[in-house]
Design a protein around this motif. Structure first.
Motif, PDB file in Angstrom:
ATOM      1  N   ASP A 189     -11.929  -8.754  -6.943  1.00  0.00           N
ATOM      2  CA  ASP A 189     -12.242  -9.063  -8.338  1.00  0.00           C
ATOM      3  C   ASP A 189     -11.051  -8.869  -9.270  1.00  0.00           C
ATOM      4  O   ASP A 189     -11.179  -8.996 -10.488  1.00  0.00           O
ATOM      5  N   GLY A 190      -9.908  -8.522  -8.701  1.00  0.00           N
ATOM      6  CA  GLY A 190      -8.712  -8.318  -9.506  1.00  0.00           C
ATOM      7  C   GLY A 190      -8.622  -6.948 -10.139  1.00  0.00           C
ATOM      8  O   GLY A 190      -7.740  -6.700 -10.969  1.00  0.00           O
ATOM      9  N   ILE A 191      -9.505  -6.036  -9.765  1.00  0.00           N
ATOM     10  CA  ILE A 191      -9.506  -4.687 -10.348  1.00  0.00           C
ATOM     11  C   ILE A 191      -8.473  -3.829  -9.628  1.00  0.00           C
ATOM     12  O   ILE A 191      -8.464  -3.732  -8.399  1.00  0.00           O
ATOM     13  N   ALA A 192      -7.587  -3.199 -10.399  1.00  0.00           N
ATOM     14  CA  ALA A 192      -6.521  -2.379  -9.839  1.00  0.00           C
ATOM     15  C   ALA A 192      -6.962  -0.923  -9.733  1.00  0.00           C
ATOM     16  O   ALA A 192      -7.759  -0.434 -10.541  1.00  0.00           O
ATOM     17  N   SER A 193      -6.450  -0.229  -8.749  1.00  0.00           N
ATOM     18  CA  SER A 193      -6.715   1.205  -8.583  1.00  0.00           C
ATOM     19  C   SER A 193      -5.600   1.807  -7.751  1.00  0.00           C
ATOM     20  O   SER A 193      -4.782   1.091  -7.160  1.00  0.00           O
ATOM     21  N   ASP A 194      -5.569   3.149  -7.711  1.00  0.00           N
ATOM     22  CA  ASP A 194      -4.556   3.852  -6.932  1.00  0.00           C
ATOM     23  C   ASP A 194      -5.217   4.559  -5.758  1.00  0.00           C
ATOM     24  O   ASP A 194      -6.353   5.033  -5.851  1.00  0.00           O
ATOM     25  N   LEU A 195      -4.498   4.619  -4.648  1.00  0.00           N
ATOM     26  CA  LEU A 195      -4.992   5.285  -3.448  1.00  0.00           C
ATOM     27  C   LEU A 195      -3.913   6.244  -2.958  1.00  0.00           C
ATOM     28  O   LEU A 195      -2.820   5.824  -2.571  1.00  0.00           O
ATOM     29  N   ASP A 196      -4.199   7.537  -2.978  1.00  0.00           N
ATOM     30  CA  ASP A 196      -3.232   8.551  -2.557  1.00  0.00           C
ATOM     31  C   ASP A 196      -3.130   8.602  -1.039  1.00  0.00           C
ATOM     32  O   ASP A 196      -4.105   8.336  -0.318  1.00  0.00           O
ATOM     33  N   ALA A 197      -1.964   8.975  -0.552  1.00  0.00           N
ATOM     34  CA  ALA A 197      -1.757   9.116   0.891  1.00  0.00           C
ATOM     35  C   ALA A 197      -0.577  10.033   1.144  1.00  0.00           C
ATOM     36  O   ALA A 197       0.365  10.100   0.348  1.00  0.00           O
ATOM     37  N   ASP A 198      -0.620  10.738   2.273  1.00  0.00           N
ATOM     38  CA  ASP A 198       0.525  11.536   2.716  1.00  0.00           C
ATOM     39  C   ASP A 198       1.545  10.667   3.436  1.00  0.00           C
ATOM     40  O   ASP A 198       2.733  11.001   3.481  1.00  0.00           O
ATOM     41  N   LEU A 199       1.057   9.583   4.049  1.00  0.00           N
ATOM     42  CA  LEU A 199       1.933   8.668   4.770  1.00  0.00           C
ATOM     43  C   LEU A 199       1.424   7.249   4.571  1.00  0.00           C
ATOM     44  O   LEU A 199       0.242   6.975   4.774  1.00  0.00           O
ATOM     45  N   VAL A 200       2.317   6.345   4.162  1.00  0.00           N
ATOM     46  CA  VAL A 200       2.000   4.916   4.020  1.00  0.00           C
ATOM     47  C   VAL A 200       2.772   4.165   5.088  1.00  0.00           C
ATOM     48  O   VAL A 200       3.989   4.356   5.241  1.00  0.00           O
ATOM     49  N   ILE A 201       2.077   3.335   5.843  1.00  0.00           N
ATOM     50  CA  ILE A 201       2.710   2.514   6.872  1.00  0.00           C
ATOM     51  C   ILE A 201       2.557   1.053   6.477  1.00  0.00           C
ATOM     52  O   ILE A 201       1.438   0.559   6.328  1.00  0.00           O
ATOM     53  N   ASP A 202       3.677   0.371   6.280  1.00  0.00           N
ATOM     54  CA  ASP A 202       3.628  -1.053   5.957  1.00  0.00           C
ATOM     55  C   ASP A 202       3.629  -1.853   7.251  1.00  0.00           C
ATOM     56  O   ASP A 202       4.635  -1.902   7.967  1.00  0.00           O
ATOM     57  N   ALA A 203       2.499  -2.482   7.562  1.00  0.00           N
ATOM     58  CA  ALA A 203       2.369  -3.355   8.723  1.00  0.00           C
ATOM     59  C   ALA A 203       1.835  -4.706   8.255  1.00  0.00           C
ATOM     60  O   ALA A 203       0.997  -5.318   8.915  1.00  0.00           O
ATOM     61  N   SER A 204       2.320  -5.142   7.084  1.00  0.00           N
ATOM     62  CA  SER A 204       1.795  -6.364   6.471  1.00  0.00           C
ATOM     63  C   SER A 204       2.456  -7.631   6.990  1.00  0.00           C
ATOM     64  O   SER A 204       2.122  -8.723   6.560  1.00  0.00           O
ATOM     65  N   GLY A 205       3.397  -7.498   7.916  1.00  0.00           N
ATOM     66  CA  GLY A 205       3.910  -8.659   8.623  1.00  0.00           C
ATOM     67  C   GLY A 205       4.999  -9.422   7.918  1.00  0.00           C
ATOM     68  O   GLY A 205       5.737  -8.901   7.073  1.00  0.00           O
ATOM     69  N   ARG A 206       5.097 -10.703   8.273  1.00  0.00           N
ATOM     70  CA  ARG A 206       6.169 -11.563   7.763  1.00  0.00           C
ATOM     71  C   ARG A 206       6.169 -11.660   6.243  1.00  0.00           C
ATOM     72  O   ARG A 206       7.207 -11.874   5.634  1.00  0.00           O
ATOM     73  N   ALA A 207       4.991 -11.522   5.629  1.00  0.00           N
ATOM     74  CA  ALA A 207       4.886 -11.658   4.179  1.00  0.00           C
ATOM     75  C   ALA A 207       5.073 -10.325   3.454  1.00  0.00           C
ATOM     76  O   ALA A 207       4.753 -10.209   2.266  1.00  0.00           O
ATOM     77  N   SER A 208       5.599  -9.317   4.136  1.00  0.00           N
ATOM     78  CA  SER A 208       5.773  -7.991   3.542  1.00  0.00           C
ATOM     79  C   SER A 208       6.539  -8.058   2.221  1.00  0.00           C
ATOM     80  O   SER A 208       7.548  -8.753   2.099  1.00  0.00           O
ATOM     81  N   VAL A 213       7.048   8.700  -1.371  1.00  0.00           N
ATOM     82  CA  VAL A 213       5.916   7.802  -1.614  1.00  0.00           C
ATOM     83  C   VAL A 213       4.644   8.615  -1.466  1.00  0.00           C
ATOM     84  O   VAL A 213       4.471   9.351  -0.489  1.00  0.00           O
ATOM     85  N   ARG A 214       3.739   8.472  -2.446  1.00  0.00           N
ATOM     86  CA  ARG A 214       2.519   9.285  -2.453  1.00  0.00           C
ATOM     87  C   ARG A 214       1.248   8.443  -2.391  1.00  0.00           C
ATOM     88  O   ARG A 214       0.155   8.944  -2.646  1.00  0.00           O
ATOM     89  N   GLY A 215       1.377   7.152  -2.083  1.00  0.00           N
ATOM     90  CA  GLY A 215       0.198   6.300  -1.972  1.00  0.00           C
ATOM     91  C   GLY A 215       0.539   4.869  -2.319  1.00  0.00           C
ATOM     92  O   GLY A 215       1.714   4.478  -2.395  1.00  0.00           O
ATOM     93  N   VAL A 216      -0.514   4.068  -2.542  1.00  0.00           N
ATOM     94  CA  VAL A 216      -0.329   2.652  -2.858  1.00  0.00           C
ATOM     95  C   VAL A 216      -1.197   2.264  -4.048  1.00  0.00           C
ATOM     96  O   VAL A 216      -2.221   2.888  -4.329  1.00  0.00           O
ATOM     97  N   ARG A 217      -0.737   1.239  -4.724  1.00  0.00           N
ATOM     98  CA  ARG A 217      -1.515   0.654  -5.812  1.00  0.00           C
ATOM     99  C   ARG A 217      -2.253  -0.555  -5.243  1.00  0.00           C
ATOM    100  O   ARG A 217      -1.664  -1.397  -4.555  1.00  0.00           O
ATOM    101  N   LEU A 218      -3.554  -0.674  -5.530  1.00  0.00           N
ATOM    102  CA  LEU A 218      -4.409  -1.690  -4.929  1.00  0.00           C
ATOM    103  C   LEU A 218      -4.910  -2.696  -5.958  1.00  0.00           C
ATOM    104  O   LEU A 218      -4.952  -2.421  -7.151  1.00  0.00           O
TER     105      LEU A 218
END
Length: 473
Positions: A163-182, A154-159
């Motif tokens: 306003d509904g505008i999509a973009s990409d965000l690069d990362a060396d490490l992604v941590i999912d802490a989005s909870g019950r709705a993950s 994994v090299r990042g996340v799509r955001l």
């Protein structure tokens, strides 16, 4: 080892500004260049409610293991929480608890503690401490909608922004802490990662909670609780009163299908009188309700076994409720998230490694497994539970734990063994050590209590309240 692996992750992106997300930031911030937290909603400036945390309406506490993990991640934070009005409750010295096997004795020598506070206050103190670090930033009103990369890394996340505008965000490490709705299982499937094992066990418990103005000084006042007994034929019912910040009691009542509490304020205190003992109802007669009753049906135990994936992409870790949720009656969620974050920090502190994410996920799974064993080991025995029925081994274990719990009502050794595990400071296997087995075999050394064990000063206050109530009527 590649150059990236040799220097470790430098840019970390955390999905979710929850308590788990903030603790994840605390875990990594001293070992990377930057941490960016993505939060779909606003974050309150003070100790106010945060959108997306419906469980905040219900009683919470930090087990000793979780409190000490938070203090290790953010030194001094527990003192700050206490200064802001939280309570440190010695276990079981300041607890009036009616277990299925009887009243737990209030031993003068405390071996553990819990921290009680409103969830809003706990979130606020942790959030403030984390965001003091200039390496940690938050991007609000931003949703992660997918992962960048492939089944190997994994090299990042799509955001997507407000306003509904999509973009990409690069990362060396992604941590999912989005909870019950993950949405992580679906995101992994999009990358071609399949085979995730998930488990769900649901007792059907419904929670109704309310805040009260405490009629007595809350500092030094005990936690009061009536636990459900899975051996009874009628629907399980339970409840608890926690002294919290603002001179308040936080009260939660729970009931299984066929015996659920409702949102109606006029039914709240009468429901408390239907528990296995009326102690909570007797106390609430003297307290002043603050606000409405909040209800939730989301009390299932759910676990995703990310650590067992055969194909696990590098650069991705799941933490907190994204990995597992527990019936909140056992007060484990915050502590498990803190212990998982501490395990992540310790791995980073040990130095760069090629399989950091995989090792972290396995380390995070250890406190999850302890809490899961405790929660499901109890819930599986309620007649309303869906997901799995108890096996012969489950029933045999339940009989042993029940005997140990009964022993704990009159044996300090047995009580300490149980609280070691409940505090998330010892594994469940510690309950079958020779000394504990012997204690369970011998049984309680003192006679069982036949009523709630309030101290003399507490009874004086309660008698004064009763006299005042009688005088008014």
């Amino acid at each position: 080892m590649s150059e990236a692996a040799s220097r470790g992750p430098q840019r970390v992106v955390i999905v979710g500004g929850s308590l788990a997300g903030m603790l994840a930031a605390a875990a990594v911030k001293d070992h990377v260049d930057s941490v960016e937290i993505l939060e779909a909603h606003d974050l309150p400036a003070g100790p106010g409610p945060r959108t997306g945390v419906p469980q905040a309406a219900h009683i919470h506490w930090l087990q000793a293991g979780g409190a000490e993990a938070i203090n290790a991640l953010l030194p001094g934070s527990i003192d700050l929480l206490m200064d802001a009005g939280a309570h440190r409750i010695p276990v079981t010295t300041d607890m009036v608890i009616f277990s299925p096997e009887g009243w737990y004795r209030r031993w003068q020598r405390a071996t553990h503690y819990v921290i009680t506070a409103s969830r809003d206050l706990t979130d606020h103190v942790v959030r403030n401490e984390v965001l003091k670090d200039p390496r940690v930033t938050v991007r609000t009103h931003t949703k992660a909608v997918g992962l960048l990369g492939d089944r190997r890394a994994v090299r990042g996340v799509r955001l997507r922004d407000a306003d509904g505008i999509a973009s990409d965000l690069d990362a060396d490490l992604v941590i999912d802490a989005s909870g019950r709705a993950s949405r992580l299982p679906g995101w992994l499937a999009e990358l071609g990662v399949t085979g995730l094992v998930e488990e769900r066990l649901d007792s059907g418990m419904v929670y109704a909670s309310r805040f009260y103005r405490a009629p007595v000084p809350t500092r030094g006042w005990p936690v009061v609780g009536v636990q459900a007994d899975p051996r009874l034929r009628q629907p399980a019912k339970a409840g608890g009163i926690l002294p919290i910040d603002g001179d308040r009691w936080h009260v939660s009542l729970m009931g299984a299908p066929g015996g659920e509490p409702t949102r109606a304020a006029e039914h709240f205190e009468p429901f408390a009188r239907t528990l296995r003992h009326p102690v909570m109802a007797d106390l609430l007669e003297h307290a002043e309700p603050l606000g409405d009753v909040s209800v939730t049906h989301s009390t299932a135990n759910r676990r995703s076994y990310y650590e067992r994936l055969r194909t696990r992409p590098d650069g991705l870790v799941a933490l907190g409720d994204s990995v597992a949720t527990f019936n909140p009656v056992y007060a484990q969620g915050m502590s498990v998230a803190a212990l998982g974050a501490l395990a992540l920090r310790d791995l980073l502190a040990a130095g760069p490694t090629r399989d950091l994410a995989h090792r972290a996920q396995r380390a995070i799974a250890r406190p999850v497994h302890t809490a899961w064993t405790l929660a499901t080991g109890q819930d599986i025995h309620f007649g309303t539970t869906k997901g799995r029925r108890p096996t012969f081994a489950d029933r045999l274990l339940r009989r042993y734990v029940s005997r140990l719990s009964r022993t704990a009502t009159g044996s300090f050794r047995a009580a300490t063994a149980l609280t070691d595990v409940l505090a998330l400071q010892a594994p469940p296997t510690s309950l079958v050590r020779p000394g504990v087995l012997l204690a369970a075999l011998i049984g309680p050394l003192r006679p069982q209590l036949d009523s709630p064990q309030f101290k003399a000063a507490e009874r004086t206050l309660l008698n004064a309240l009763s006299h005042r109530r009688t005088s008014r009527t």
